[in-house]
Write a protein that holds these residues in place. Structure first.
Motif, mmCIF file in Angstrom:
data_model
loop_
_atom_site.group_PDB
_atom_site.id
_atom_site.type_symbol
_atom_site.label_atom_id
_atom_site.label_comp_id
_atom_site.label_asym_id
_atom_site.label_seq_id
_atom_site.Cartn_x
_atom_site.Cartn_y
_atom_site.Cartn_z
ATOM 1 N N GLN A 1 -7.159 -1.334 2.588
ATOM 2 C CA GLN A 1 -6.349 -0.886 1.455
ATOM 3 C C GLN A 1 -7.199 -0.796 0.189
ATOM 4 O O GLN A 1 -7.015 0.110 -0.628
ATOM 5 C CB GLN A 1 -5.169 -1.839 1.217
ATOM 6 C CG GLN A 1 -4.162 -1.843 2.340
ATOM 7 C CD GLN A 1 -4.424 -2.950 3.358
ATOM 8 O OE1 GLN A 1 -5.561 -3.209 3.745
ATOM 9 N NE2 GLN A 1 -3.359 -3.584 3.809
ATOM 10 N N ARG B 1 -9.267 6.527 -4.494
ATOM 11 C CA ARG B 1 -8.346 7.147 -5.455
ATOM 12 C C ARG B 1 -8.751 6.865 -6.898
ATOM 13 O O ARG B 1 -8.535 7.689 -7.790
ATOM 14 C CB ARG B 1 -6.928 6.647 -5.225
ATOM 15 C CG ARG B 1 -6.313 7.120 -3.948
ATOM 16 C CD ARG B 1 -4.884 6.665 -3.835
ATOM 17 N NE ARG B 1 -4.322 7.039 -2.551
ATOM 18 C CZ ARG B 1 -3.073 6.848 -2.216
ATOM 19 N NH1 ARG B 1 -2.225 6.299 -3.067
ATOM 20 N NH2 ARG B 1 -2.637 7.205 -1.030
ATOM 21 N N TYR C 1 -0.640 1.446 -5.560
ATOM 22 C CA TYR C 1 -2.023 1.696 -5.983
ATOM 23 C C TYR C 1 -2.087 1.979 -7.479
ATOM 24 O O TYR C 1 -3.020 1.555 -8.160
ATOM 25 C CB TYR C 1 -2.638 2.847 -5.180
ATOM 26 C CG TYR C 1 -2.923 2.476 -3.741
ATOM 27 C CD1 TYR C 1 -3.737 1.388 -3.425
ATOM 28 C CD2 TYR C 1 -2.396 3.209 -2.697
ATOM 29 C CE1 TYR C 1 -4.013 1.047 -2.112
ATOM 30 C CE2 TYR C 1 -2.664 2.875 -1.369
ATOM 31 C CZ TYR C 1 -3.468 1.786 -1.088
ATOM 32 O OH TYR C 1 -3.738 1.445 0.208
ATOM 33 N N GLU C 2 -1.088 2.677 -8.006
ATOM 34 C CA GLU C 2 -1.017 2.922 -9.450
ATOM 35 C C GLU C 2 -0.878 1.593 -10.195
ATOM 36 O O GLU C 2 -1.501 1.380 -11.234
ATOM 37 C CB GLU C 2 0.153 3.853 -9.784
ATOM 38 C CG GLU C 2 0.437 4.017 -11.261
ATOM 39 C CD GLU C 2 -0.694 4.668 -12.052
ATOM 40 O OE1 GLU C 2 -0.767 4.406 -13.266
ATOM 41 O OE2 GLU C 2 -1.491 5.425 -11.487
ATOM 42 N N HIS D 1 0.773 -1.253 0.000
ATOM 43 C CA HIS D 1 0.000 0.000 0.000
ATOM 44 C C HIS D 1 0.802 1.300 0.000
ATOM 45 O O HIS D 1 0.585 2.192 0.775
ATOM 46 C CB HIS D 1 -1.092 -0.008 1.078
ATOM 47 C CG HIS D 1 -0.625 -0.085 2.489
ATOM 48 N ND1 HIS D 1 -0.361 1.025 3.239
ATOM 49 C CD2 HIS D 1 -0.414 -1.140 3.291
ATOM 50 C CE1 HIS D 1 0.010 0.656 4.448
ATOM 51 N NE2 HIS D 1 -0.011 -0.647 4.501
ATOM 52 N N ARG D 2 1.702 1.413 -0.997
ATOM 53 C CA ARG D 2 2.351 2.691 -1.279
ATOM 54 C C ARG D 2 1.637 3.307 -2.481
ATOM 55 O O ARG D 2 0.919 2.612 -3.200
ATOM 56 C CB ARG D 2 3.831 2.496 -1.615
ATOM 57 C CG ARG D 2 4.622 1.817 -0.504
ATOM 58 C CD ARG D 2 5.991 1.422 -0.993
ATOM 59 N NE ARG D 2 5.825 0.409 -2.049
ATOM 60 C CZ ARG D 2 6.824 -0.270 -2.592
ATOM 61 N NH1 ARG D 2 8.068 -0.071 -2.229
ATOM 62 N NH2 ARG D 2 6.591 -1.157 -3.537
ATOM 63 N N SER D 3 1.839 4.585 -2.710
ATOM 64 C CA SER D 3 1.186 5.251 -3.845
ATOM 65 C C SER D 3 1.485 4.541 -5.153
ATOM 66 O O SER D 3 0.590 4.313 -5.972
ATOM 67 C CB SER D 3 1.614 6.716 -3.929
ATOM 68 O OG SER D 3 1.044 7.432 -2.875
ATOM 69 N N LYS D 4 2.740 4.167 -5.376
ATOM 70 C CA LYS D 4 3.084 3.499 -6.628
ATOM 71 C C LYS D 4 2.437 2.126 -6.720
ATOM 72 O O LYS D 4 2.167 1.633 -7.806
ATOM 73 C CB LYS D 4 4.592 3.416 -6.823
ATOM 74 C CG LYS D 4 5.332 2.507 -5.873
ATOM 75 C CD LYS D 4 6.820 2.540 -6.184
ATOM 76 C CE LYS D 4 7.601 1.624 -5.273
ATOM 77 N NZ LYS D 4 9.031 1.620 -5.636
#
Length: 174
Positions: free
Chosen positions: A162, A169, A133-134, A128-131
């Motif tokens: 998560q 997002r 989620y991308e 669950h880091r921003s990258k």
């Protein structure tokens, strides 16, 4: 990359690891449009004889004996920064992902194993880091994903918080 995969295959052949599968961004690139990444994440089953406080000691010793060195948190194997991740984790997610990995012929030259899109999604949600989620977004919109299996994995591995962050997002993926 072919030479790096050949070294990984040698780790299995010589009994340093029992099995491996590629995860993270490099595995995702097998399923979606290419994007930049820094390293190769390799999930490994280690022999039962491995000391639990030093699980990667044998892998590191094997690679160092062959001239490979650390660069920060990675071991540079044939020009590719590699991060080894033991598959044994508290939740069992890594082990399940490795168990269900698929054989993949890289450039029709070297056989390797890669983690399926559904398990890549679960692993990314778990990290669950921003990258991450991308990456989940890319996988859900570009890869052949079994959404029922994704839902099952989210529940089985307690990834609902998560998933909720992800769908806020990326509401189009809810």
């Amino acid at each position: 990359m072919e030479d790096t995969l050949a070294v990984l295959n040698a780790l299995v052949r010589e009994g340093v690891v029992e099995q491996y599968a590629i995860g993270g961004a490099v595995a995702a690139i097998a399923w979606v449009e290419p994007f930049d990444t820094v390293d190769l994440d390799v999930f490994v089953y280690l022999p039962a004889s491995v000391h639990p406080l030093h699980p990667l000691e044998g892998v590191i010793a094997y690679l160092r004996q062959r001239g490979y060195e650390f660069e920060g948190e990675f071991i540079n194997v044939e020009g590719v920064p590699v991060q080894f991740l033991p598959a044994e984790d508290a939740t069992g997610l890594r082990k399940a992902a490795l168990d269900r990995a698929l054989e993949y012929a890289y450039l029709d030259q070297v056989t390797t194993r890669i983690i399926t899109p559904e398990y890549l999604i679960a692993l990314a949600l778990d990290t669950h880091r921003s990258k991450d989620y991308e990456r989940v977004f890319r996988l859900l919109t570009q890869a052949p994903v079994d959404r029922g299996l994704v839902d099952e994995l989210v529940g089985r591995y307690h990834l609902q918080p998560q998933w909720e962050v992800f769908t806020r997002r990326y509401p189009e993926c809810a």
